[in-house]
Design a protein around this motif. Structure first.
Motif, PDB file in Angstrom:
ATOM      1  N   ALA A   1      31.329   0.140 -24.446  1.00  0.00           N
ATOM      2  CA  ALA A   1      32.501  -0.274 -25.014  1.00  0.00           C
ATOM      3  C   ALA A   1      33.274   1.108 -25.200  1.00  0.00           C
ATOM      4  CB  ALA A   1      32.369  -1.124 -26.133  1.00  0.00           C
ATOM      5  N   LEU A   2      33.753   1.917 -24.674  1.00  0.00           N
ATOM      6  CA  LEU A   2      34.627   3.214 -24.739  1.00  0.00           C
ATOM      7  C   LEU A   2      35.585   3.312 -23.564  1.00  0.00           C
ATOM      8  CD1 LEU A   2      31.504   5.387 -26.000  1.00  0.00           C
ATOM      9  CD2 LEU A   2      33.523   4.287 -27.231  1.00  0.00           C
ATOM     10  N   PRO A   3      36.556   3.794 -23.952  1.00  0.00           N
ATOM     11  CA  PRO A   3      37.479   4.094 -22.818  1.00  0.00           C
ATOM     12  C   PRO A   3      37.113   5.349 -22.025  1.00  0.00           C
ATOM     13  CG  PRO A   3      38.503   4.940 -24.761  1.00  0.00           C
ATOM     14  CD  PRO A   3      37.105   4.327 -25.317  1.00  0.00           C
ATOM     15  N   LEU A   4      36.141   5.179 -21.199  1.00  0.00           N
ATOM     16  CA  LEU A   4      35.847   6.224 -20.264  1.00  0.00           C
ATOM     17  C   LEU A   4      36.546   6.316 -19.087  1.00  0.00           C
ATOM     18  CD1 LEU A   4      31.938   5.835 -20.718  1.00  0.00           C
ATOM     19  CD2 LEU A   4      33.406   7.271 -22.090  1.00  0.00           C
ATOM     20  N   HIS A   5      37.283   7.334 -18.976  1.00  0.00           N
ATOM     21  CA  HIS A   5      38.147   7.469 -17.688  1.00  0.00           C
ATOM     22  C   HIS A   5      37.869   8.484 -16.638  1.00  0.00           C
ATOM     23  CE1 HIS A   5      40.806   4.565 -19.506  1.00  0.00           C
ATOM     24  NE2 HIS A   5      40.833   5.365 -20.390  1.00  0.00           N
ATOM     25  N   GLY A   6      36.865   9.498 -16.938  1.00  0.00           N
ATOM     26  CA  GLY A   6      36.433  10.490 -16.245  1.00  0.00           C
ATOM     27  C   GLY A   6      35.109  11.303 -16.662  1.00  0.00           C
ATOM     28  N   GLU A   7      34.608  12.136 -15.834  1.00  0.00           N
ATOM     29  CA  GLU A   7      33.326  12.801 -16.303  1.00  0.00           C
ATOM     30  C   GLU A   7      33.373  13.538 -17.458  1.00  0.00           C
ATOM     31  OE1 GLU A   7      29.375  14.346 -15.637  1.00  0.00           O
ATOM     32  OE2 GLU A   7      30.661  13.031 -14.159  1.00  0.00           O
ATOM     33  N   ALA A   8      34.527  14.144 -17.980  1.00  0.00           N
ATOM     34  CA  ALA A   8      34.423  14.862 -19.172  1.00  0.00           C
ATOM     35  C   ALA A   8      34.297  13.777 -20.386  1.00  0.00           C
ATOM     36  CB  ALA A   8      35.739  15.698 -19.593  1.00  0.00           C
ATOM     37  N   ASP A   9      34.874  12.375 -20.284  1.00  0.00           N
ATOM     38  CA  ASP A   9      34.777  11.534 -21.371  1.00  0.00           C
ATOM     39  C   ASP A   9      33.414  11.093 -21.333  1.00  0.00           C
ATOM     40  OD1 ASP A   9      37.603  11.488 -21.628  1.00  0.00           O
ATOM     41  OD2 ASP A   9      38.013   9.780 -20.321  1.00  0.00           O
ATOM     42  N   VAL A  10      32.716  10.884 -20.108  1.00  0.00           N
ATOM     43  CA  VAL A  10      31.355  10.510 -19.945  1.00  0.00           C
ATOM     44  C   VAL A  10      30.628  11.417 -20.882  1.00  0.00           C
ATOM     45  CG1 VAL A  10      29.308   9.838 -18.566  1.00  0.00           C
ATOM     46  CG2 VAL A  10      31.605   8.899 -18.060  1.00  0.00           C
ATOM     47  N   ARG A  11      30.642  12.711 -20.693  1.00  0.00           N
ATOM     48  CA  ARG A  11      29.781  13.840 -21.221  1.00  0.00           C
ATOM     49  C   ARG A  11      30.100  13.863 -22.542  1.00  0.00           C
ATOM     50  NH1 ARG A  11      30.958  17.603 -16.371  1.00  0.00           N
ATOM     51  NH2 ARG A  11      32.886  17.990 -17.893  1.00  0.00           N
ATOM     52  N   ALA A  12      30.953  13.842 -23.064  1.00  0.00           N
ATOM     53  CA  ALA A  12      31.287  13.672 -24.536  1.00  0.00           C
ATOM     54  C   ALA A  12      30.718  12.505 -25.426  1.00  0.00           C
ATOM     55  CB  ALA A  12      32.827  13.687 -24.836  1.00  0.00           C
ATOM     56  N   ALA A  13      31.020  11.124 -24.604  1.00  0.00           N
ATOM     57  CA  ALA A  13      30.538   9.950 -25.117  1.00  0.00           C
ATOM     58  C   ALA A  13      29.084   9.749 -25.449  1.00  0.00           C
ATOM     59  CB  ALA A  13      31.252   8.797 -24.489  1.00  0.00           C
ATOM     60  N   CYS A  14      28.469  10.324 -24.288  1.00  0.00           N
ATOM     61  CA  CYS A  14      26.807  10.516 -24.306  1.00  0.00           C
ATOM     62  C   CYS A  14      26.304  11.613 -25.122  1.00  0.00           C
ATOM     63  CB  CYS A  14      26.448  10.368 -22.936  1.00  0.00           C
ATOM     64  SG  CYS A  14      26.821   9.326 -21.729  1.00  0.00           S
ATOM     65  N   GLY A  15      27.153  12.514 -25.548  1.00  0.00           N
ATOM     66  CA  GLY A  15      26.614  13.395 -26.686  1.00  0.00           C
ATOM     67  C   GLY A  15      26.307  14.947 -25.810  1.00  0.00           C
ATOM     68  N   LEU A  16      26.599  14.584 -24.438  1.00  0.00           N
ATOM     69  CA  LEU A  16      25.870  15.990 -23.845  1.00  0.00           C
ATOM     70  C   LEU A  16      26.462  17.183 -24.111  1.00  0.00           C
ATOM     71  CD1 LEU A  16      25.529  14.156 -20.454  1.00  0.00           C
ATOM     72  CD2 LEU A  16      23.688  15.051 -21.577  1.00  0.00           C
ATOM     73  N   MET A  17      27.834  17.205 -24.496  1.00  0.00           N
ATOM     74  CA  MET A  17      28.673  18.287 -24.768  1.00  0.00           C
ATOM     75  C   MET A  17      28.215  18.886 -26.149  1.00  0.00           C
ATOM     76  SD  MET A  17      32.263  17.137 -23.402  1.00  0.00           S
ATOM     77  CE  MET A  17      33.064  18.627 -23.916  1.00  0.00           C
ATOM     78  N   GLN A  18      28.026  17.868 -27.097  1.00  0.00           N
ATOM     79  CA  GLN A  18      27.312  18.364 -28.443  1.00  0.00           C
ATOM     80  C   GLN A  18      26.011  19.090 -28.168  1.00  0.00           C
ATOM     81  OE1 GLN A  18      29.180  18.210 -31.191  1.00  0.00           O
ATOM     82  NE2 GLN A  18      27.417  19.348 -32.114  1.00  0.00           N
ATOM     83  N   VAL A  19      25.159  18.522 -27.442  1.00  0.00           N
ATOM     84  CA  VAL A  19      23.921  19.323 -27.231  1.00  0.00           C
ATOM     85  C   VAL A  19      23.930  20.426 -26.560  1.00  0.00           C
ATOM     86  CG1 VAL A  19      21.613  18.848 -26.120  1.00  0.00           C
ATOM     87  CG2 VAL A  19      22.622  17.117 -27.331  1.00  0.00           C
ATOM     88  N   HIS A  20      25.007  20.619 -25.418  1.00  0.00           N
ATOM     89  CA  HIS A  20      25.096  21.904 -24.966  1.00  0.00           C
ATOM     90  C   HIS A  20      25.722  22.971 -25.632  1.00  0.00           C
ATOM     91  CE1 HIS A  20      25.363  24.211 -21.437  1.00  0.00           C
ATOM     92  NE2 HIS A  20      26.594  24.279 -21.371  1.00  0.00           N
ATOM     93  N   GLY A  21      26.554  22.277 -26.757  1.00  0.00           N
ATOM     94  CA  GLY A  21      27.155  23.475 -27.497  1.00  0.00           C
ATOM     95  C   GLY A  21      26.532  23.819 -28.765  1.00  0.00           C
ATOM     96  N   ARG A  22      25.319  23.394 -28.973  1.00  0.00           N
ATOM     97  CA  ARG A  22      24.669  23.567 -30.176  1.00  0.00           C
ATOM     98  C   ARG A  22      24.538  24.854 -30.537  1.00  0.00           C
ATOM     99  NH1 ARG A  22      19.035  20.604 -29.225  1.00  0.00           N
ATOM    100  NH2 ARG A  22      18.956  22.237 -27.785  1.00  0.00           N
ATOM    101  N   ARG A  23      24.259  25.752 -29.845  1.00  0.00           N
ATOM    102  CA  ARG A  23      24.298  27.251 -30.145  1.00  0.00           C
ATOM    103  C   ARG A  23      25.385  27.873 -30.810  1.00  0.00           C
ATOM    104  NH1 ARG A  23      22.972  31.734 -25.768  1.00  0.00           N
ATOM    105  NH2 ARG A  23      21.453  30.045 -25.171  1.00  0.00           N
ATOM    106  N   ASN A  24      26.640  27.333 -30.240  1.00  0.00           N
ATOM    107  CA  ASN A  24      27.961  27.573 -30.687  1.00  0.00           C
ATOM    108  C   ASN A  24      28.514  26.959 -31.813  1.00  0.00           C
ATOM    109  OD1 ASN A  24      27.998  29.453 -28.388  1.00  0.00           O
ATOM    110  ND2 ASN A  24      28.758  27.947 -27.108  1.00  0.00           N
ATOM    111  N   GLY A  25      27.717  25.803 -32.250  1.00  0.00           N
ATOM    112  CA  GLY A  25      28.252  24.948 -33.349  1.00  0.00           C
ATOM    113  C   GLY A  25      29.351  24.164 -33.006  1.00  0.00           C
ATOM    114  N   ARG A  26      29.534  24.013 -31.693  1.00  0.00           N
ATOM    115  CA  ARG A  26      30.641  23.040 -31.502  1.00  0.00           C
ATOM    116  C   ARG A  26      30.421  22.479 -29.695  1.00  0.00           C
ATOM    117  NH1 ARG A  26      33.141  26.077 -27.494  1.00  0.00           N
ATOM    118  NH2 ARG A  26      33.091  28.285 -27.928  1.00  0.00           N
ATOM    119  N   PRO A  27      31.230  21.328 -29.683  1.00  0.00           N
ATOM    120  CA  PRO A  27      30.836  20.613 -28.143  1.00  0.00           C
ATOM    121  C   PRO A  27      31.280  21.635 -26.988  1.00  0.00           C
ATOM    122  CG  PRO A  27      31.842  19.250 -29.549  1.00  0.00           C
ATOM    123  CD  PRO A  27      31.818  20.348 -30.381  1.00  0.00           C
ATOM    124  N   VAL A  28      30.550  21.892 -26.032  1.00  0.00           N
ATOM    125  CA  VAL A  28      30.985  22.699 -24.894  1.00  0.00           C
ATOM    126  C   VAL A  28      30.753  21.960 -23.723  1.00  0.00           C
ATOM    127  CG1 VAL A  28      30.230  25.074 -23.623  1.00  0.00           C
ATOM    128  CG2 VAL A  28      30.158  24.779 -26.300  1.00  0.00           C
TER     129      VAL A  28
END
Length: 140
Positions: free
Chosen positions: A60-87
């Protein structure tokens, strides 16, 4: 790669998903057929198996592309953990995962054998990239 005008449920998935699934199926000796609207099929007649792939599916989210999917699934947050922000990741993780799962689902339906009617399954890139995967099902 993505469509911002179509609804997530009807927006065609990226070519990456279909390419990954088709490549896996061909490597195993199958001849997948691409169907309109982001689907692959194996077999003919009463033993036909179809798998349809969308961006968001039941998520139930407006996912329109790959970047939306990675952000919604938390992958960007986990990947950017070292930098303290989503990457952003440098790969289409959700699309590749969806392609592998689509090929696996089609093969599972094929292995299950004829049960009457066409076997159809649905998969979304959003579900493939995160929790709550859905298995293919048969319809008479």
């Amino acid at each position: 790669m993505s469509s911002t005008t179509a609804a997530p449920e009807t927006a065609a998935p990226p070519a990456v998903v279909l390419d990954v699934a088709a490549t896996h199926l061909r490597a195993l000796g199958h001849r997948p057929e691409r169907l309109p609207g982001g689907a692959l099929a194996l077999g003919t007649g009463p033993h036909r198996i179809e798998g349809r792939i969308s961006w968001a599916g039941p998520v139930a989210l407006p996912l329109h592309g790959e970047a939306d999917v990675r952000a919604a699934c938390g992958l960007m947050q986990v990947h950017g953990r070292r930098n303290g922000r989503p990457v952003a990741l440098g790969v289409d993780f959700g699309s590749v995962a969806a392609g592998v799962l689509a090929a696996t689902g089609l093969l599972a339906a094929l292995r299950a054998g004829p049960a009457g009617g066409t076997a159809r399954g649905r998969l979304s890139v959003g579900r493939a990239g995160g929790p709550g995967r859905r298995a293919p099902h048969r319809r008479p």
